[in-house]
Structure formats: C-alpha cells, structure tokens
Enzyme design. Structure first.
Site, PDB file in Angstrom:
ATOM      1  N   LYS A 104       0.836  -1.205   0.000  1.00 23.69           N
ATOM      2  CA  LYS A 104       0.000   0.000   0.000  1.00 23.69           C
ATOM      3  C   LYS A 104       0.870   1.255   0.000  1.00 23.69           C
ATOM      4  O   LYS A 104       0.588   2.217  -0.706  1.00 23.69           O
ATOM      5  CB  LYS A 104      -0.949  -0.022   1.217  1.00 23.69           C
ATOM      6  CG  LYS A 104      -2.081  -1.021   1.044  1.00 23.69           C
ATOM      7  CD  LYS A 104      -2.818  -1.336   2.339  1.00 23.69           C
ATOM      8  CE  LYS A 104      -3.747  -2.529   2.118  1.00 23.69           C
ATOM      9  NZ  LYS A 104      -4.394  -3.031   3.330  1.00 23.69           N
ATOM     10  N   GLN A 120      -5.360  -1.814   9.452  1.00 28.52           N
ATOM     11  CA  GLN A 120      -5.005  -3.107   8.852  1.00 28.52           C
ATOM     12  C   GLN A 120      -5.489  -4.251   9.748  1.00 28.52           C
ATOM     13  O   GLN A 120      -5.186  -4.281  10.929  1.00 28.52           O
ATOM     14  CB  GLN A 120      -3.475  -3.174   8.666  1.00 28.52           C
ATOM     15  CG  GLN A 120      -2.988  -4.421   7.977  1.00 28.52           C
ATOM     16  CD  GLN A 120      -3.448  -4.530   6.530  1.00 28.52           C
ATOM     17  OE1 GLN A 120      -3.407  -3.582   5.764  1.00 28.52           O
ATOM     18  NE2 GLN A 120      -3.912  -5.714   6.158  1.00 28.52           N
ATOM     19  N   ASP A 156     -11.597   2.177   3.463  1.00 30.71           N
ATOM     20  CA  ASP A 156     -11.806   0.727   3.332  1.00 30.71           C
ATOM     21  C   ASP A 156     -13.297   0.385   3.287  1.00 30.71           C
ATOM     22  O   ASP A 156     -13.668  -0.765   3.025  1.00 30.71           O
ATOM     23  CB  ASP A 156     -11.164  -0.004   4.524  1.00 30.71           C
ATOM     24  CG  ASP A 156      -9.962  -0.842   4.108  1.00 30.71           C
ATOM     25  OD1 ASP A 156      -9.800  -1.055   2.890  1.00 30.71           O
ATOM     26  OD2 ASP A 156      -9.210  -1.275   4.987  1.00 30.71           O
TER      27      ASP A 156
END
Ligand code: NAP
Length: 278
Positions: free
Chosen positions: A51, A95, A118
């Site tokens: 990322k 994450q 997300d």
C-alpha cells in the site's frame, strides 16, 4: 475465453489516479493515507508495504502508525480520533487482523465515515445497501470495476457468490444487487453448492479454499471471478478456482495471481483520492 487482466487494468487505474493526484496537489489539496497496524502479523506487513509503495507511485502522502500488540482499546480509539481530526489526513485504514483482545467493530465505527477508505464503517456499509454514493470496500469495488471495464453487464444475470465475509462476500452481494443482478449467496452451511453454480451466469468465489470451484460445477460461458489467495503444498500461489480446467469453459476468468489482487490496492488508492476531493 478472455482473461480478465487485473494487473494491467490496475496499472491503468493507477496512472489515471496519478493525474488526478497531480491536479489535486496543484489546487492545494494533498492526499494522505494514514495506516494503523497493531502487532507484527507478517502477512499484514507485506500488505502494508504494498500500500505504501502504491501511494508513493501515485503521489499520495503516506503515514504509518505501528502499535504494540498489547495496546489497550482506548489507545487505539484515541489514535483514530486524533487522525479523524487531523486535516492533513484524507483517509484512514486499520489493517486487519488486529489482536483478539481489541474490538475491531468499535474501531471501524470510530473511523470518520468521510475518511473510511476501506468502507468498513457501518454508515458506509448502510449507504452501499441503500445504493448511495459511498466508499465501497476495495476488493468488491475492484471486481465491479473489472465488470465495467470488460463490458460485463450484470443486469438480469444470475450471480452466485460463494463466501459471505464482511470484507468481500457481503459487500459484493450488495454491489451486484445494485447492478440489478439476481444474487445467490452461498457459504459454509450451503448444501450442494453445485446446484447453484451450474445454472449461474457469473460465479464469484471468495472462500480461501484452493481449487474449490471445479469444471463440473459450471456451465459453458460462465464469467468466473476468483478472489481466493492460497498456497499449494508446493508453495505455489493458487486461487479458489481450478483455473486450468475451469478456464476451458469460462467466457471470462480472472487469474491468480494477477486478477483481483492488484485491483484491491488500486481501488484503495482511488478511495484516498476520492476522500481528498471532498
Ligand atoms: P473469510 O473471512 O475467512 O470468509 C470465508 C467465507 O467463505 C465465509 O463466509 C465462509 O462461510 C465461506 N466458506 C468457507 N469454506 C467454505 C466452503 N467449503 N464452502 C462454502 N463456503 C465456504 O475470508 P475472506 O476474508 O472473505 O477471504 C476469502 C479469500 O479471499 C481468502 O483466500 C483471502 O485470502 C482472499 N482475499 C483476497 C483479496 C484480494 O485482494 N485478492 C482480498 C481479500 C481476501 P461461513 O460464513 O459460513 O463461515
């Protein structure tokens, strides 16, 4: 059979995003992604590195918050709240997985919905259900983008989705429904999955079981999307589809690697640019 080349498509998307990123910077807006990682999960480290590389390539600022695995819930929530208030941060990503003693649902709820790149905040999940503009979870979003790019129209099509996780299966069900598909959701309690896949126009498999979908389970001309990432006994990367045999019957199929995977990161970058554009 046509191969859906996620690697190539993701590259094109990243190039377009770089142009949009440059335009934003020229107008004084600097996109920034803040990533929170708790603990030392080795797979997560690889994902986070990928990322950060994608951010660098596009021109998105990147900051990483590495937290000790024994951190308390309040400390995690305080950090998210601080990033919510930070005007230089466009998008926040937590994450997963995070250690079991932490409440991930509370953490996702705390991420400001307008920074939730997300798409896991319940507000954004709700908006997806209502077919409103929102941040869509990156893997399902990437798959929808593949359909668009390859002119695969889902309207009136019978779409079977195997797997109902919060990050892939469930948002996918909603995305396909929003495109007027007739959607069937299969999971570990579904009996005789073949009964559904044999009759499907599109089959999407997201379960994490190597070569689960075999050629006898689908009809000729089916569109096949393979989300799975598994390792064979010889260490080779495989999907949830028996690619070699199923590809002989499919009209379109995604490979593993080089299919859905690269699209997920590209769509995350897309969401960061979108968050910065507000
Ligand atoms: P997950 O949270 O473990 O969920 C797995 C889902 O599959 C569950 O809904 C489970 O059903 C269902 N399932 C498991 N075994 C099954 C079986 N034998 N028959 C039917 N359904 C079954 O997994 P996930 O996070 O969604 O990930 C799925 C796969 O996609 C993994 O291989 C993961 O690595 C991969 N993935 C790839 C990307 C990418 O960017 N390419 C992104 C995310 C995930 P129940 O709900 O009944 O338990």
């Amino acid at each position: 059979m046509e191969l859906i080349d996620g690697k190539e498509l993701a590259k094109k998307i990243r190039q377009d995003l770089k142009i949009r990123c440059d335009e934003l910077r020229e107008s004084g807006k600097i996109p920034k992604l803040a990533v929170i990682m708790v603990g030392n999960d080795s797979a997560s480290k690889v994902y986070v590195r990928n990322k950060s590389r994608a951010c660098e390539e596009i021109g998105i600022e990147y900051e990483e918050h590495l937290l000790d695995e024994n951190i308390k819930q309040e400390e995690l929530i305080q950090l998210i709240e601080k990033l919510n208030k930070d005007k230089t941060v466009s998008g926040i990503l937590l994450q997963s997985p995070i250690p079991k003693h932490l409440d991930i649902n509370e953490a996702f709820r705390t991420i400001a919905s307008e920074k939730d790149v997300d798409g896991f905040n319940p507000v954004n999940v709700g908006k997806l259900c209502l077919n409103q503009d929102t941040f869509v979870s990156c893997t399902p979003y990437g798959i929808m983008r593949m359909f668009e790019e390859y002119n695969i129209n889902l309207e009136g099509k019978k779409v079977v989705i195997i797997g109902r996780s919060n990050i892939v299966g469930k948002p996918l069900i909603q995305c396909c429904l929003n495109k007027n598909a007739t959607v069937i959701a299969c999971h570990s309690k579904t009996e005789n999955i073949s009964k559904y896949t044999e009759d499907a126009d599109v089959v999407i498999v997201a379960i994490g079981k190597s070569k689960f979908l075999t050629e006898d389970m689908v009809k000729d001309g089916t569109v096949i999307i393979d989300v799975g990432i598994n390792r064979d006994s010889d260490g080779k990367l495989t999907g949830d589809v028996d690619f070699e045999k199923v590809s002989q019957k499919a009209s379109y199929i995604t490979p593993v690697p080089g299919g859905v995977g690269p699209m997920t990161i590209a769509m995350l970058m897309n969401n960061v640019i979108k968050a910065c554009s507000y």
